[in-house]
Scaffold this motif. Structure first.
Motif, PDB file in Angstrom:
ATOM      1  N   LEU A 197       0.822  -1.209   0.000  1.00 50.25           N
ATOM      2  CA  LEU A 197       0.000   0.000   0.000  1.00 50.25           C
ATOM      3  C   LEU A 197       0.861   1.267   0.000  1.00 50.25           C
ATOM      4  N   ASP A 198       2.158   1.105  -0.310  1.00 52.59           N
ATOM      5  CA  ASP A 198       3.060   2.256  -0.354  1.00 52.59           C
ATOM      6  C   ASP A 198       2.792   3.083  -1.618  1.00 52.59           C
ATOM      7  N   GLY A 199       3.306   4.307  -1.642  1.00 49.97           N
ATOM      8  CA  GLY A 199       3.073   5.239  -2.747  1.00 49.97           C
ATOM      9  C   GLY A 199       3.399   4.649  -4.121  1.00 49.97           C
ATOM     10  N   PRO A 200       4.636   4.155  -4.354  1.00 54.73           N
ATOM     11  CA  PRO A 200       4.978   3.649  -5.680  1.00 54.73           C
ATOM     12  C   PRO A 200       4.092   2.480  -6.127  1.00 54.73           C
ATOM     13  N   SER A 201       3.761   1.568  -5.208  1.00 57.47           N
ATOM     14  CA  SER A 201       2.949   0.397  -5.581  1.00 57.47           C
ATOM     15  C   SER A 201       1.527   0.804  -5.950  1.00 57.47           C
ATOM     16  N   VAL A 202       0.952   1.708  -5.162  1.00 59.54           N
ATOM     17  CA  VAL A 202      -0.408   2.176  -5.445  1.00 59.54           C
ATOM     18  C   VAL A 202      -0.413   2.938  -6.766  1.00 59.54           C
ATOM     19  N   TYR A 203       0.595   3.768  -6.964  1.00 60.23           N
ATOM     20  CA  TYR A 203       0.710   4.559  -8.199  1.00 60.23           C
ATOM     21  C   TYR A 203       0.758   3.642  -9.429  1.00 60.23           C
ATOM     22  N   GLU A 204       1.563   2.614  -9.319  1.00 66.96           N
ATOM     23  CA  GLU A 204       1.716   1.685 -10.456  1.00 66.96           C
ATOM     24  C   GLU A 204       0.361   1.067 -10.834  1.00 66.96           C
ATOM     25  N   LEU A 205      -0.382   0.604  -9.837  1.00 64.92           N
ATOM     26  CA  LEU A 205      -1.674  -0.029 -10.132  1.00 64.92           C
ATOM     27  C   LEU A 205      -2.680   0.975 -10.703  1.00 64.92           C
ATOM     28  N   LEU A 206      -2.679   2.183 -10.150  1.00 64.74           N
ATOM     29  CA  LEU A 206      -3.640   3.194 -10.621  1.00 64.74           C
ATOM     30  C   LEU A 206      -3.485   3.419 -12.120  1.00 64.74           C
ATOM     31  N   ASN A 207      -2.255   3.531 -12.571  1.00 60.43           N
ATOM     32  CA  ASN A 207      -2.037   3.853 -13.991  1.00 60.43           C
ATOM     33  C   ASN A 207      -2.033   2.616 -14.891  1.00 60.43           C
ATOM     34  N   GLU A 208      -1.392   1.542 -14.429  1.00 59.57           N
ATOM     35  CA  GLU A 208      -1.316   0.316 -15.250  1.00 59.57           C
ATOM     36  C   GLU A 208      -2.705  -0.225 -15.569  1.00 59.57           C
ATOM     37  N   HIS A 209      -3.611  -0.138 -14.588  1.00 57.83           N
ATOM     38  CA  HIS A 209      -4.917  -0.775 -14.746  1.00 57.83           C
ATOM     39  C   HIS A 209      -6.045   0.240 -14.921  1.00 57.83           C
ATOM     40  N   LYS A 210      -5.665   1.476 -15.221  1.00 59.04           N
ATOM     41  CA  LYS A 210      -6.641   2.534 -15.565  1.00 59.04           C
ATOM     42  C   LYS A 210      -7.768   2.642 -14.533  1.00 59.04           C
ATOM     43  N   VAL A 211      -7.358   2.732 -13.273  1.00 56.30           N
ATOM     44  CA  VAL A 211      -8.343   2.849 -12.190  1.00 56.30           C
ATOM     45  C   VAL A 211      -9.055   4.197 -12.309  1.00 56.30           C
ATOM     46  N   VAL A 216      -2.723   6.917   3.423  1.00 55.50           N
ATOM     47  CA  VAL A 216      -2.373   6.264   2.155  1.00 55.50           C
ATOM     48  C   VAL A 216      -2.151   7.320   1.079  1.00 55.50           C
ATOM     49  N   TRP A 217      -3.027   8.315   1.058  1.00 57.95           N
ATOM     50  CA  TRP A 217      -2.934   9.349   0.008  1.00 57.95           C
ATOM     51  C   TRP A 217      -1.767  10.287   0.227  1.00 57.95           C
ATOM     52  N   LEU A 218      -1.383  10.447   1.486  1.00 60.62           N
ATOM     53  CA  LEU A 218      -0.192  11.237   1.778  1.00 60.62           C
ATOM     54  C   LEU A 218       1.025  10.575   1.119  1.00 60.62           C
ATOM     55  N   MET A 219       1.090   9.247   1.241  1.00 62.40           N
ATOM     56  CA  MET A 219       2.224   8.505   0.642  1.00 62.40           C
ATOM     57  C   MET A 219       2.194   8.622  -0.881  1.00 62.40           C
ATOM     58  N   LEU A 220       0.999   8.541  -1.458  1.00 61.21           N
ATOM     59  CA  LEU A 220       0.894   8.634  -2.920  1.00 61.21           C
ATOM     60  C   LEU A 220       1.282  10.041  -3.389  1.00 61.21           C
ATOM     61  N   LEU A 221       0.766  11.053  -2.701  1.00 65.64           N
ATOM     62  CA  LEU A 221       1.059  12.435  -3.132  1.00 65.64           C
ATOM     63  C   LEU A 221       2.554  12.733  -3.014  1.00 65.64           C
ATOM     64  N   GLN A 222       3.189  12.220  -1.968  1.00 64.30           N
ATOM     65  CA  GLN A 222       4.636  12.423  -1.825  1.00 64.30           C
ATOM     66  C   GLN A 222       5.373  11.774  -2.993  1.00 64.30           C
ATOM     67  N   HIS A 223       4.922  10.583  -3.354  1.00 66.44           N
ATOM     68  CA  HIS A 223       5.547   9.874  -4.474  1.00 66.44           C
ATOM     69  C   HIS A 223       5.336  10.641  -5.784  1.00 66.44           C
ATOM     70  N   LEU A 224       4.127  11.121  -5.979  1.00 65.62           N
ATOM     71  CA  LEU A 224       3.823  11.862  -7.215  1.00 65.62           C
ATOM     72  C   LEU A 224       4.690  13.109  -7.327  1.00 65.62           C
ATOM     73  N   GLU A 225       4.803  13.799  -6.191  1.00 64.64           N
ATOM     74  CA  GLU A 225       5.564  15.044  -6.185  1.00 64.64           C
ATOM     75  C   GLU A 225       7.043  14.772  -6.457  1.00 64.64           C
ATOM     76  N   ALA A 226       7.579  13.751  -5.792  1.00 61.55           N
ATOM     77  CA  ALA A 226       9.015  13.457  -5.940  1.00 61.55           C
ATOM     78  C   ALA A 226       9.357  12.964  -7.339  1.00 61.55           C
ATOM     79  N   PRO A 281      -3.503  10.113 -15.140  1.00 61.70           N
ATOM     80  CA  PRO A 281      -4.348  10.398 -16.294  1.00 61.70           C
ATOM     81  C   PRO A 281      -5.704   9.692 -16.282  1.00 61.70           C
ATOM     82  N   TYR A 282      -5.831   8.587 -15.558  1.00 62.18           N
ATOM     83  CA  TYR A 282      -7.095   7.823 -15.606  1.00 62.18           C
ATOM     84  C   TYR A 282      -7.985   8.051 -14.391  1.00 62.18           C
ATOM     85  N   LEU A 283      -7.354   8.371 -13.270  1.00 60.37           N
ATOM     86  CA  LEU A 283      -8.129   8.471 -12.027  1.00 60.37           C
ATOM     87  C   LEU A 283      -9.069   9.671 -12.075  1.00 60.37           C
ATOM     88  N   GLU A 284     -10.371   9.415 -11.796  1.00 58.25           N
ATOM     89  CA  GLU A 284     -11.363  10.499 -11.826  1.00 58.25           C
ATOM     90  C   GLU A 284     -11.756  10.960 -10.424  1.00 58.25           C
TER      91      GLU A 284
END
Ligand code: AMP
Length: 544
Positions: free
Chosen positions: A255-269, A278-288, A294-297
């Motif tokens: 459930l870490d930032g990079p793993s969640v990010y990968e699934l969001l984009n790979e599988h067009k969530v 959880v979202w804090l970790m994702l946002l930190q990853h996105l920023e860094a 592109p797919y998440l609504e």
């Protein structure tokens, strides 16, 4: 006179039947605990859930028996829920983040007969096994090739165990009020309290969750519940997704930032849900990493208050709509969601954020009121706080085995333990837990509001506010701060930062700096421990 409509009981396995019939090929993608991504669909999940039901039946698991699950979100865990419910037994999700002794206490209280576990939790169970007398068999959610040697009683790998039978099985039939699932509250006081969902309440909750102003789920969505299935009934997603035919992405153990990010984009969530951490970790990853979504609504954020900065980051930087939601285990769990009603549709920028930081408005099936300590209803003016009470068909009427006694008031309302305001359009705003609200001179101060304000300071990583005894005012707020790494903050600077943003009498009487703030198993600040820690704290104002 009764209506002349068919008696079609609201049973959870009918949801999976529907998905398998009308959305058979819709994908269910999981990050398996063993590592690789595994893809399946509703038709195959149903077939395997039927085998699981047949296998449980062969082991003598019957109506009303409890089957524990200690597992991440994967297709196997999903099959387990439906297979268990399909024989009339009860899935009982266990939160692995609890202390081992608490897990043992809960398993024993629930009298689970079978434990279905991921590989991850075998060492934990091996340590506890001597203390779990009711468990007759451990089913490890893996195959023979990945099955380690173990002394767990009657342990079998899931794949081979369900492989012993075919899927020629009929779901059991019973009354829709039969228990389907169970989840213990993360309450820190008293004995364990089990919430027992029924088939009817789960089906109704799924319909409620799917509504456009709730999750607004459809067969065109791809939903990823990052919220674990062991947290508050998976926010209903394990049932709402198949009901609507939405595709599922199950994140497994990572459930870490990079793993969640990968699934969001790979599988067009297109839609996802989890707690703010959880979202804090994702946002930190996105920023860094200069990432994009592109797919998440839409992202549903709840479990604890969603910070304003998080809503802004998702919406302004990544064009993802935030739906702030509130609920609790006792409510199946959805209580309110923050979609924008026409009354607020004209708002933009900061004014829109003022509405989005509120916890939203209740969907059909949740009635809300706020009252004072004497039970008198309080006005819906967006300012007056009261105890938040709720009533509805997917809200607990009592706890398992009657723990905690009578939990409804004379009008059938359940006291959520939260303190909130309601505005004229029915938007609810949590100001505190009733145990945490600071009672200063007979008036209430919201600890959450002070915390949210303090974390807005650029050098603050985390903030907690508790009431500390005061000779004149009964209680006054003490602000506890974890500074960001390598940052130093002066107490006066912090207080100056807060000044003018809240009523003068809300200002904390003192600030202490710590390295860490304790958290509960569901990621909330553990105020009870903080209160214990600072029980004898003498405020500088106490001598006045
Ligand atoms: P649980 O049953 O563990 O999910 O905890 C439920 C409690 O979490 C609620 O009674 C609230 O105190 C808190 N909670 C859930 N969602 C929110 C939210 N969006 N904002 C503030 N508190 C929340």
């Amino acid at each position: 006179m009764l209506g002349l409509m068919q008696d079609w009981p609201l049973l959870c396995h009918k949801i999976l039947d529907h998905a398998a019939t009308y959305h058979p090929k819709r994908s269910i993608v999981s990050r398996s605990v063993e590592g690789p991504i595994v893809a399946t669909n509703y038709r195959d999940v149903r077939s395997r859930a039927l085998r699981l039901a047949k296998r449980l039946d062969k082991d003598g698991i019957k109506l009303g028996d409890r089957v524990g699950t200690l597992a991440w979100n994967t297709w196997r865990h999903l099959e387990a829920w439906y297979g268990i419910m399909g024989v009339g037994a009860i899935y009982h999700t266990l939160n692995p983040r609890l202390f081992p002794e608490q897990i043992a206490e809960i398993v024993n209280h629930a009298e689970d007969r079978v434990m279905m576990t991921d590989l991850t939790f075998m060492p934990l169970l091996e340590k506890l096994a001597g203390k779990l007398p009711t468990i007759e068999r451990y089913v490890v959610l893996t195959d023979a090739a990945h099955m380690p040697a173990t002394k767990l009683k009657n342990a079998v790998p899931y794949e081979e165990w369900i492989g012993e039978v075919d899927d020629d099985f009929r779901w059991a039939s019973f009354d829709e009020n039969t228990a389907a699932g169970m989840c213990y509250t993360s309450g820190t006081t008293g004995g364990p309290k089990g919430v027992l969902y029924s088939h009817r309440s789960n089906v109704l909750h799924s319909m409620i969750a799917a509504l456009p102003d709730a999750m607004g789920l459809s067969s065109r969505d791809v939903i990823m519940p990052v919220v674990p299935m062991f947290h508050a009934n998976c926010w209903g997603i394990a049932l709402t997704a198949p009901m609507t035919g939405a595709a599922l992405v199950m994140p497994g153990a990572k459930l870490d930032g990079p793993s969640v990010y990968e699934l969001l984009n790979e599988h067009k969530v297109s839609i996802t849900a989890a707690v703010p951490t959880v979202w804090l970790m994702l946002l930190q990853h996105l920023e860094a990493n200069k990432g994009e979504l592109p797919y998440l609504e839409r992202v549903i954020i709840g479990g604890s208050a969603c910070p304003r900065a998080m809503i802004k980051a998702f919406q302004d930087s990544y064009d993802v709509q935030v739906i702030h939601a509130w609920g609790m285990t006792e409510m199946s769990p959805l209580g309110s969601l923050g979609s924008i009603k026409p009354e607020y549709a004209h708002l933009t920028g900061e004014a829109q954020l003022d509405i989005q930081v509120k916890q939203g408005h209740p969907p059909f099936g949740v009635e809300m009121k706020i009252t004072d300590d004497a039970g008198r209803e309080q006005p819906w003016d967006g300012k007056t706080f009261g105890r938040l009470k709720v009533r509805g068909p997917a809200i607990a009427s009592s706890y398992f085995k009657g723990e905690g006694g009578q939990i409804l008031d004379e009008h059938g309302f359940f006291d959520t333990g939260d303190v909130a305001t309601l505005d004229e359009h029915g938007y609810m705003h949590i100001t505190d837990r009733s145990k945490d609200v600071i009672k200063s001179g007979g008036e209430w101060i919201s600890s959450i509001e002070l915390e949210n304000l303090a974390v807005g300071h650029p050098d603050v990583a985390e903030a907690a506010v508790i009431g500390v005894r005061h000779p004149k005012w009964d209680e006054r707020p003490l602000l506890i701060i974890v500074p960001k790494k390598d940052r130093r903050i002066a107490k006066d600077d912090l207080l100056k930062f807060m000044e003018g943003k809240i009523a003068k009498w809300w200002m904390p009487d003192d600030v202490v700096f710590v390295n860490e703030i304790p958290h509960t198993a569901t990621g909330k600040i553990q105020k009870i421990t903080l209160r214990e820690q600072f029980r004898d704290y003498r405020l500088p104002t106490a001598a006045e």
